[in-house]
Design an enzyme around this catalytic site. Structure first.
Site, PDB file in Angstrom:
ATOM      1  N   CYS A  48       0.810  -1.224   0.000  1.00  0.00           N
ATOM      2  CA  CYS A  48       0.000   0.000   0.000  1.00  0.00           C
ATOM      3  C   CYS A  48       0.841   1.271   0.000  1.00  0.00           C
ATOM      4  O   CYS A  48       0.308   2.361  -0.184  1.00  0.00           O
ATOM      5  CB  CYS A  48      -0.943  -0.004   1.193  1.00  0.00           C
ATOM      6  SG  CYS A  48      -2.156  -1.321   1.068  1.00  0.00           S
TER       7      CYS A  48
ATOM      8  N   HIS B 288      -3.179   7.101   3.035  1.00  0.00           N
ATOM      9  CA  HIS B 288      -3.617   5.830   2.460  1.00  0.00           C
ATOM     10  C   HIS B 288      -4.963   5.471   3.089  1.00  0.00           C
ATOM     11  O   HIS B 288      -5.167   5.672   4.291  1.00  0.00           O
ATOM     12  CB  HIS B 288      -2.572   4.759   2.748  1.00  0.00           C
ATOM     13  CG  HIS B 288      -3.023   3.385   2.396  1.00  0.00           C
ATOM     14  ND1 HIS B 288      -3.504   3.070   1.146  1.00  0.00           N
ATOM     15  CD2 HIS B 288      -3.091   2.235   3.131  1.00  0.00           C
ATOM     16  CE1 HIS B 288      -3.847   1.784   1.119  1.00  0.00           C
ATOM     17  NE2 HIS B 288      -3.611   1.259   2.311  1.00  0.00           N
TER      18      HIS B 288
ATOM     19  N   ASN C  99     -10.127   0.175   0.052  1.00  0.00           N
ATOM     20  CA  ASN C  99      -8.660   0.201  -0.041  1.00  0.00           C
ATOM     21  C   ASN C  99      -8.244  -0.286  -1.435  1.00  0.00           C
ATOM     22  O   ASN C  99      -8.322  -1.480  -1.722  1.00  0.00           O
ATOM     23  CB  ASN C  99      -8.095  -0.704   1.062  1.00  0.00           C
ATOM     24  CG  ASN C  99      -6.573  -0.707   1.095  1.00  0.00           C
ATOM     25  OD1 ASN C  99      -5.920  -0.178   0.194  1.00  0.00           O
ATOM     26  ND2 ASN C  99      -6.012  -1.327   2.126  1.00  0.00           N
TER      27      ASN C  99
HETATM   28  O1  UT7 Z   1      -3.637  -1.369   3.552  1.00  0.00           O
HETATM   29  C1  UT7 Z   1      -2.706  -2.303   3.994  1.00  0.00           C
HETATM   30  C2  UT7 Z   1      -2.596  -2.308   5.450  1.00  0.00           C
HETATM   31  N1  UT7 Z   1      -3.795  -2.843   6.044  1.00  0.00           N
HETATM   32  C3  UT7 Z   1      -4.366  -2.219   7.057  1.00  0.00           C
HETATM   33  O2  UT7 Z   1      -3.955  -1.151   7.448  1.00  0.00           O
HETATM   34  C4  UT7 Z   1      -5.511  -2.928   7.742  1.00  0.00           C
HETATM   35  C5  UT7 Z   1      -5.316  -2.896   9.228  1.00  0.00           C
HETATM   36  N2  UT7 Z   1      -6.324  -3.647   9.971  1.00  0.00           N
HETATM   37  C6  UT7 Z   1      -7.596  -3.209  10.090  1.00  0.00           C
HETATM   38  O3  UT7 Z   1      -7.969  -2.196   9.512  1.00  0.00           O
HETATM   39  C7  UT7 Z   1      -8.523  -3.968  11.008  1.00  0.00           C
HETATM   40  O4  UT7 Z   1      -7.774  -4.858  11.793  1.00  0.00           O
HETATM   41  C8  UT7 Z   1      -9.635  -4.765  10.270  1.00  0.00           C
HETATM   42  C9  UT7 Z   1     -10.619  -3.782   9.662  1.00  0.00           C
HETATM   43  C10 UT7 Z   1      -9.025  -5.641   9.198  1.00  0.00           C
HETATM   44  C11 UT7 Z   1     -10.405  -5.615  11.270  1.00  0.00           C
HETATM   45  O5  UT7 Z   1     -10.956  -4.805  12.304  1.00  0.00           O
HETATM   46  P1  UT7 Z   1     -10.707  -5.183  13.843  1.00  0.00           P
HETATM   47  O6  UT7 Z   1     -11.421  -4.176  14.637  1.00  0.00           O
HETATM   48  O7  UT7 Z   1      -9.227  -5.303  14.031  1.00  0.00           O
HETATM   49  O8  UT7 Z   1     -11.465  -6.558  13.962  1.00  0.00           O
HETATM   50  P2  UT7 Z   1     -10.894  -7.984  14.399  1.00  0.00           P
HETATM   51  O9  UT7 Z   1     -10.109  -8.577  13.302  1.00  0.00           O
HETATM   52  O10 UT7 Z   1     -10.283  -7.876  15.761  1.00  0.00           O
HETATM   53  O11 UT7 Z   1     -12.259  -8.789  14.544  1.00  0.00           O
HETATM   54  C12 UT7 Z   1     -13.221  -8.456  15.557  1.00  0.00           C
HETATM   55  C13 UT7 Z   1     -14.405  -9.399  15.358  1.00  0.00           C
HETATM   56  C14 UT7 Z   1     -14.019 -10.857  15.217  1.00  0.00           C
HETATM   57  O12 UT7 Z   1     -15.019 -11.647  15.809  1.00  0.00           O
HETATM   58  P3  UT7 Z   1     -14.814 -12.251  17.280  1.00  0.00           P
HETATM   59  O13 UT7 Z   1     -13.588 -13.117  17.191  1.00  0.00           O
HETATM   60  O14 UT7 Z   1     -14.632 -11.074  18.168  1.00  0.00           O
HETATM   61  O15 UT7 Z   1     -16.068 -13.004  17.498  1.00  0.00           O
HETATM   62  C15 UT7 Z   1     -14.032 -11.092  13.741  1.00  0.00           C
HETATM   63  O16 UT7 Z   1     -14.288 -12.425  13.374  1.00  0.00           O
HETATM   64  O17 UT7 Z   1     -15.077  -9.049  14.148  1.00  0.00           O
HETATM   65  C16 UT7 Z   1     -15.200 -10.220  13.342  1.00  0.00           C
HETATM   66  N3  UT7 Z   1     -15.143  -9.814  11.947  1.00  0.00           N
HETATM   67  C17 UT7 Z   1     -16.229  -9.444  11.255  1.00  0.00           C
HETATM   68  N4  UT7 Z   1     -17.531  -9.363  11.596  1.00  0.00           N
HETATM   69  C18 UT7 Z   1     -18.394  -8.933  10.659  1.00  0.00           C
HETATM   70  C19 UT7 Z   1     -14.055  -9.711  11.136  1.00  0.00           C
HETATM   71  N5  UT7 Z   1     -14.423  -9.284   9.924  1.00  0.00           N
HETATM   72  C20 UT7 Z   1     -15.768  -9.115   9.966  1.00  0.00           C
HETATM   73  C21 UT7 Z   1     -16.722  -8.689   9.027  1.00  0.00           C
HETATM   74  N6  UT7 Z   1     -18.009  -8.605   9.419  1.00  0.00           N
HETATM   75  N7  UT7 Z   1     -16.387  -8.329   7.770  1.00  0.00           N
END
Ligand code: UT7
Length: 332
Positions: free
Chosen positions: A116, A256, A286
């Site tokens: 990115c 970004h 993104n």
């Molecule tokens: O551009 C390149 C660099 N990339 C980035 O900068 C991305 C950086 N990371 C992020 O932006 C975030 O970590 C994400 C948006 C990818 C994820 O958000 P998060 O707040 O970190 O969520 P998480 O991965 O900790 O997941 C929280 C919960 C989980 O469920 P449990 O285990 O708490 O029951 C996930 O399974 O949310 C669940 N989850 C979803 N639920 C509904 C993960 N994806 C989804 C989804 N819809 N799409």
């Protein structure tokens, strides 16, 4: 003699017509508009449809737009750098394909992959050719067809990405404008948190790798988030301090577009008002190498000569960085 700098003299952009909404995604995987908006800030993203269409097709549209806007002829271009993580093919370089599709015949070209942060790396590289006096008209492209490597059965990644391309024309100037400073970083330890497992020389494509869905993006979101939020904010604050810039001196932050929470944290750390932050993540998601040039493309009419702008990114590698740009022209 005044220092030779590289200045952006035009911006082009392209996003495909097809809109993939949160509603449509929630029929494909277990997700919701509420989750995506509150955790990431994306409402919809664009997807490139059509047999045989790739990253170069979007990039070529952005380049043609620059030619139309400026009257630049393809034969005047002497370097094409294409930042992409989703090249048309492993080889040859997509830059060469874009050049062929747009009639560029007198240039050399190559691709650059820095996840990115690709557009920032490409802009920095291109500017060195100009500052050294070797090149006069350089196209810097950031383009990605992320839908080609997204697993639409994986809710943790498929909601994040979209397709798009942006490009800028870079030319020499002796005025006090253009690329003023840059801070670019990388740390390969982060590769384990964001990568594609198969399809490269370590794990070649096979029926098995396809069955295991290893040709898609793998991301440990929370780990990437932790590093992105700190590093993008730090490097942006650092380039301000290095150049004696106070928040009021800045006209725009061009971040970004990976997650609205990362953008907000960066703006806060820089002390810059949200009204000065370019944000289009809600419409495009993104687009990897495409996010920063697509912002410049959308905001071009609001940019004025002399505006102090910070471009900042974080991505796979890990790679991250910031570039300080003094805008070179008024709206046309
Ligand atoms: O551009 C390149 C660099 N990339 C980035 O900068 C991305 C950086 N990371 C992020 O932006 C975030 O970590 C994400 C948006 C990818 C994820 O958000 P998060 O707040 O970190 O969520 P998480 O991965 O900790 O997941 C929280 C919960 C989980 O469920 P449990 O285990 O708490 O029951 C996930 O399974 O949310 C669940 N989850 C979803 N639920 C509904 C993960 N994806 C989804 C989804 N819809 N799409």
């Amino acid at each position: 003699m005044s220092k030779l700098r590289a200045v952006i003299t035009a911006v082009g952009g392209y996003v495909p017509d097809y809109v993939l909404s949160n509603g449509e995604l929630s029929k494909m995987v277990d997700t919701s508009d509420e989750w995506i908006m509150s955790r990431v800030g994306i409402k919809e993203r664009r997807i490139l449809k059509g047999e045989g269409k790739g990253t170069s097709d979007m990039a070529a549209e952005a380049v043609r737009q620059i030619f139309e806007k400026t009257g630049t002829k393809p034969e005047e271009i002497d370097l094409v750098i294409c930042a992409t993580t989703t090249p048309d093919h492993l080889f040859p370089a997509t830059a060469n394909i874009v050049a062929d599709k747009t009639g560029i015949r007198n240039a050399h070209g190559f691709d650059l992959n820095a996840g990115c942060s690709g557009f920032l790396y490409a802009l920095d590289t291109a500017s060195q050719f100009i500052e050294a006096g070797h090149k006069k008209k350089v196209l810097v492209i950031g383009a990605d067809k992320m839908s080609s490597i997204v697993d639409y059965t994986d809710r943790t990644t498929c909601v994040l990405f979209g397709d798009g391309a942006g490009a800028v024309l870079l030319e020499p100037t002796t005025e006090n404008s253009g690329i003023i400073d840059r801070l670019l970083m990388s740390d390969g330890f982060g590769r384990k948190y964001l990568h594609m497992k198969a399809g490269g020389s370590v794990q070649q494509s096979s029926h098995e790798t396809i069955d295991q869905r290893l040709h898609y993006i793998y991301q440990d979101g929370p780990h990437v988030f932790k590093h992105a939020v700190v590093n993008m904010a730090d490097v942006s604050a650092e380039i301000m301090a290095k150049n004696g810039l106070m928040p009021d001196d800045l006209s725009w932050l061009v971040p970004h577009q990976a997650n609205l929470r990362i953008i907000d944290a960066t703006a806060e750390r820089m002390g810059i008002d949200k009204s000065k932050v370019m944000i289009n993540i809600q419409r495009y998601g993104n687009t990897t190498s495409g996010t920063i040039p697509l912002c410049l493309w959308e905001w071009e009419k609001q940019l004025k000569k002399g505006d102090n702008i910070i471009l900042a990114a974080f991505g796979a590698g890990f790679t991250w960085g910031a570039i300080y740009v003094k805008w070179g022209y008024n709206p046309k």
